[in-house]
Design a protein around this motif. Sequence first.
Motif, PDB file in Angstrom:
ATOM      1  N   ARG A 721       0.833  -1.208   0.000  1.00  0.00           N
ATOM      2  CA  ARG A 721       0.000   0.000   0.000  1.00  0.00           C
ATOM      3  C   ARG A 721       0.870   1.262   0.000  1.00  0.00           C
ATOM      4  N   VAL A 722       1.939   1.249   0.801  1.00  0.00           N
ATOM      5  CA  VAL A 722       2.814   2.416   0.883  1.00  0.00           C
ATOM      6  C   VAL A 722       3.375   2.760  -0.487  1.00  0.00           C
ATOM      7  N   PHE A 723       3.720   1.757  -1.274  1.00  0.00           N
ATOM      8  CA  PHE A 723       4.344   1.996  -2.585  1.00  0.00           C
ATOM      9  C   PHE A 723       3.362   1.800  -3.739  1.00  0.00           C
ATOM     10  N   ASP A 724       2.111   2.086  -3.468  1.00  0.00           N
ATOM     11  CA  ASP A 724       1.067   2.079  -4.485  1.00  0.00           C
ATOM     12  C   ASP A 724       0.694   3.532  -4.757  1.00  0.00           C
ATOM     13  N   CYS A 725       0.863   3.980  -5.995  1.00  0.00           N
ATOM     14  CA  CYS A 725       0.610   5.384  -6.311  1.00  0.00           C
ATOM     15  C   CYS A 725      -0.862   5.742  -6.173  1.00  0.00           C
ATOM     16  N   ASN A 726      -1.735   4.752  -6.126  1.00  0.00           N
ATOM     17  CA  ASN A 726      -3.152   5.015  -5.899  1.00  0.00           C
ATOM     18  C   ASN A 726      -3.492   5.040  -4.410  1.00  0.00           C
ATOM     19  N   GLU A 727      -2.486   4.798  -3.583  1.00  0.00           N
ATOM     20  CA  GLU A 727      -2.702   4.871  -2.134  1.00  0.00           C
ATOM     21  C   GLU A 727      -1.739   5.888  -1.516  1.00  0.00           C
ATOM     22  N   PHE A 728      -0.582   5.435  -1.016  1.00  0.00           N
ATOM     23  CA  PHE A 728       0.285   6.324  -0.253  1.00  0.00           C
ATOM     24  C   PHE A 728       1.429   6.945  -1.061  1.00  0.00           C
ATOM     25  N   LEU A 729       1.828   6.316  -2.154  1.00  0.00           N
ATOM     26  CA  LEU A 729       3.024   6.791  -2.841  1.00  0.00           C
ATOM     27  C   LEU A 729       2.720   7.984  -3.728  1.00  0.00           C
ATOM     28  N   SER A 730       3.336   9.091  -3.367  1.00  0.00           N
ATOM     29  CA  SER A 730       3.256  10.318  -4.150  1.00  0.00           C
ATOM     30  C   SER A 730       4.553  10.468  -4.948  1.00  0.00           C
ATOM     31  N   PRO A 731       4.558  11.285  -5.992  1.00  0.00           N
ATOM     32  CA  PRO A 731       5.836  11.560  -6.673  1.00  0.00           C
ATOM     33  C   PRO A 731       6.882  12.174  -5.745  1.00  0.00           C
ATOM     34  N   PHE A 732       6.433  12.664  -4.554  1.00  0.00           N
ATOM     35  CA  PHE A 732       7.341  13.403  -3.672  1.00  0.00           C
ATOM     36  C   PHE A 732       7.454  12.788  -2.279  1.00  0.00           C
ATOM     37  N   GLY A 733       7.066  11.524  -2.158  1.00  0.00           N
ATOM     38  CA  GLY A 733       7.206  10.873  -0.858  1.00  0.00           C
ATOM     39  C   GLY A 733       5.972  10.082  -0.487  1.00  0.00           C
ATOM     40  N   MET A 734       5.684  10.047   0.785  1.00  0.00           N
ATOM     41  CA  MET A 734       4.600   9.225   1.318  1.00  0.00           C
ATOM     42  C   MET A 734       3.447  10.115   1.780  1.00  0.00           C
ATOM     43  N   ARG A 735       2.290   9.916   1.176  1.00  0.00           N
ATOM     44  CA  ARG A 735       1.115  10.675   1.598  1.00  0.00           C
ATOM     45  C   ARG A 735       0.763  10.350   3.047  1.00  0.00           C
ATOM     46  N   SER A 736       0.166  11.315   3.719  1.00  0.00           N
ATOM     47  CA  SER A 736      -0.245  11.090   5.105  1.00  0.00           C
ATOM     48  C   SER A 736      -1.604  10.399   5.194  1.00  0.00           C
ATOM     49  N   LEU A 737      -2.342  10.386   4.112  1.00  0.00           N
ATOM     50  CA  LEU A 737      -3.617   9.672   4.023  1.00  0.00           C
ATOM     51  C   LEU A 737      -3.695   9.037   2.641  1.00  0.00           C
ATOM     52  N   SER A 738      -4.208   7.827   2.591  1.00  0.00           N
ATOM     53  CA  SER A 738      -4.288   7.130   1.312  1.00  0.00           C
ATOM     54  C   SER A 738      -5.184   7.877   0.331  1.00  0.00           C
TER      55      SER A 738
END
Length: 890
Positions: A721-738
């Motif tokens: 999930r962390v490394f899913d661009c549709n969840e937590f992975l942003s082009p600039f790091g880790m989103r704080s909410l999916s």
Amino acid sequence: MADSNERNRIEENRGDLPPWWLWGPYVGERSWGTVREDYSPDGDAWRYLPHDLARSKAYRWGEDGLAGICDRYQLLVFAVALWNGQDPILKERAFGLNMWEGNHGEDVKEYYFYLDNTPTHSYMRYLYKYPQRAYPYEALVRENQARGGQGPEYELLDTGLFDENRYFDIEIEYAKASPSDICIKITATNRGPDNAPLHILPHLWFRNTWAWSEPRKQAPEIKSIDSPNSPYRCLLADTAKLGALPGLLFPYRLPNYHLYAEGDCTPLFTDNETNTLRVYGTDNTQLYTKDAFHRYLIDREPCLKPDNSGSKACLHYAFDIEAGKTAVIHLRLSEQLVDEPFRDAESLIEQRKSEADAFYRTLHPELATEQERLVQRQALAGLLWSKQTYLFDVRKWLDGDLPSAPPPESRQTIRNRHWRHLNSMRVLLMPDKWEYPWFAAWDLALASIPMALIDPQFAKEQLWLMLFEQFQHPNGQIPAYEWDFSDLNPPVHALAVWRVYNMEKRLHGHADRDFLERCFHKLMLNFTWWVNKVDSQGNNIFEGGFLGLDNISVVDRSQPLNGGQTLEQSDATGWMAMFCLNMMRIALELALTNRTYESLATKFLEHYIYIGAAMKNMGGRHYQLWDEDDGFFYDVLRHHDGHFDQFRVRSLVGLIPLFAVERLEADWIAPFPSFRANLQWFLTNRNQFAQFSCHPVERNGQTNYLLSIPNQAQIKRMLERVFDCNEFLSPFGMRSLSKFHDETPFEFGANSVRYEPGEAESKLKGGNSNWRGPIWFPVGFLMVESLRKLDKALGPEFKIGVMLDDKPASLTLGLLAKELADRMIKLFQPDSDGRIPAFGKDSRFHDDPHWRNLLLFHEYFHAETGKGLGASHQTWTNLVAAMIDEWRRE
């Protein structure tokens, strides 16, 4: 040799009063609107002392100014004030909006940049961009309020004030000839197309320490002592009436200081006293007041002291600067009488600048690009500029200084009444000297990590101070922040202590075991407080409340819940598990020379194991924090009758349990026979608990143990999930909410949590900080650290299948850590179009050579665009300096 000069100064900086810290940038960007200056009956600090009254009211607890410096106890202050001939007020301090005026919360509306600084403050450089037209104070408030919390902030650049480059670049440099002899250079450049007037008023004043006793003490004086036919002006700050500063364990007496001024200027004098007529509507008890220079210059009032002396003085320079041209002012602040104060001033400034260049050249890692070196240097400069003399005696603040004028009775019940012991006379590292000009526990702990790159002594001092008796509560709690010392910040102090200890050992060759041991003992008190305070059921599940993540939750975690409800928090419990492991590692390090600490290491290991078991097997109850269907940790709201609600929100709350990671290698624990024996006994006899968080790993014919709340299968599910661009992975790091919650918000009663990638739309916690989507550097940094630890424990065979930018990949945890670190560093690097994401869309920052390399280290970043948001000089974002150090070495 230039590099060794600064390092030699760092080595000289020892003792109760390290000489090179005697003077520094210890002046806040804002003292108005703070709790310390609030003596209202309702605790409304913003309205009690707003910006409009700041120029007229003498502060009780600390000064503010532009590019200000002071001695470490802030008895004498120097700062720069400006006037463009158009503004309705003198520009003495930065302006910004409070929580009710801003579109998304409080926010500074100025452009100033911390460009350079060294650990000893031997060289400092600051840049302020001052418009040539009238500053739009009312328009900024009016437009931001009209936006009603929707859309972006209305910023100063949006007003058109900087169009046609009608502004001045005001660059202020400080170079120390000695700890008490400082050369000052002010360079003002007209960037506009026409000639423009500019008044520069370097200020020198005494903080008002004499008005808070009965009878009043005598005020010290600054007076003109110009010699006949002298080519320069000279002001003498006579400190005789100050006497020795009380409340210290050692004598501190500020000597006299001279301020030399080059060029054509006029000394002006007044007293640092409140204009009670303007502030309170009562007749002035003091004839000459703090706001005299403003009233004299702008309102044309005859309000200056006529005898060329006072507790506040300035030097008035008036220029008409041609388009594209520059005016330069040299000053010198020195304890000594100097016959020719400016003879070597320019060469000294150039020398100190060269030494700073050399110092940072040796610090930058080998593989860092030129842009990354610039980022690292400005990030570290920002840390050093963010020091502030933090003065606050809570007992005096609660009870008042003057028996004849006590504070209102309501003061005793508004805030901090349980913190009467807290008494600070220290220089502390602020989260942001404008937006947060007060220490915050977890901000300070995390900012100490990059500080250890350049000044481990100061980093260690900061961490120790929070554990010192005048800060840490007798019950063991570490104060959170001045708005409510009793609130809860994440328990990251042990992590920072352990990290700074190891950084000093690795980078500087010194293992300070005394520091580690002193901190460990006080951290045990803090740990005990946490266990007793926030584990109400004694089941190792923690109800930590606020925990710094402002609006991330479905409910306001700072407020008591109704009807006997309890919020059992995945993040609080994850933080506590991490706390256990940090303490275990420190104990084992200390056990290398004192076997007594082995038993304490065992204690923290066992507590960690019980926490891990509780998160996934809560005493046979029919719910747990781990959700097997979703492969994620969630908060649980437990009701008094036993039923519960699971808050199925995929956010950092459920990822923080990943931060509790360590490994126990057979060879590494061999020197600890007692700890090793206790571990084996626990694995054999308490495996019903240990199985949940102590995982055997077979590698190279040896059995090691991974200490992790999730097991290997659960780690894979979470990281997918962390490394899913549709969840937590942003082009600039880790989103704080999916991002999943963009189209699928979570709703509970009247409350809703939806993905908000930028500034907060919800007004929970005032709406100033948004944890519902944006990128936050501190938690991204901790995730990178956890991935590195997991990689070392599980080895290159353990890989995660991920989608990176729509491309499938199977990567080791070490490569995933690098991927996340690179994305975060990318916030400050030009993209393929040459645009730096953190700058947002404004073309000036991308294209204008006078703006292009001026970096701001924002509080958080838009998850889709990378634009910097929130506070603009947030020191925990300066963790990027540590990240560059670690990921750009061979």
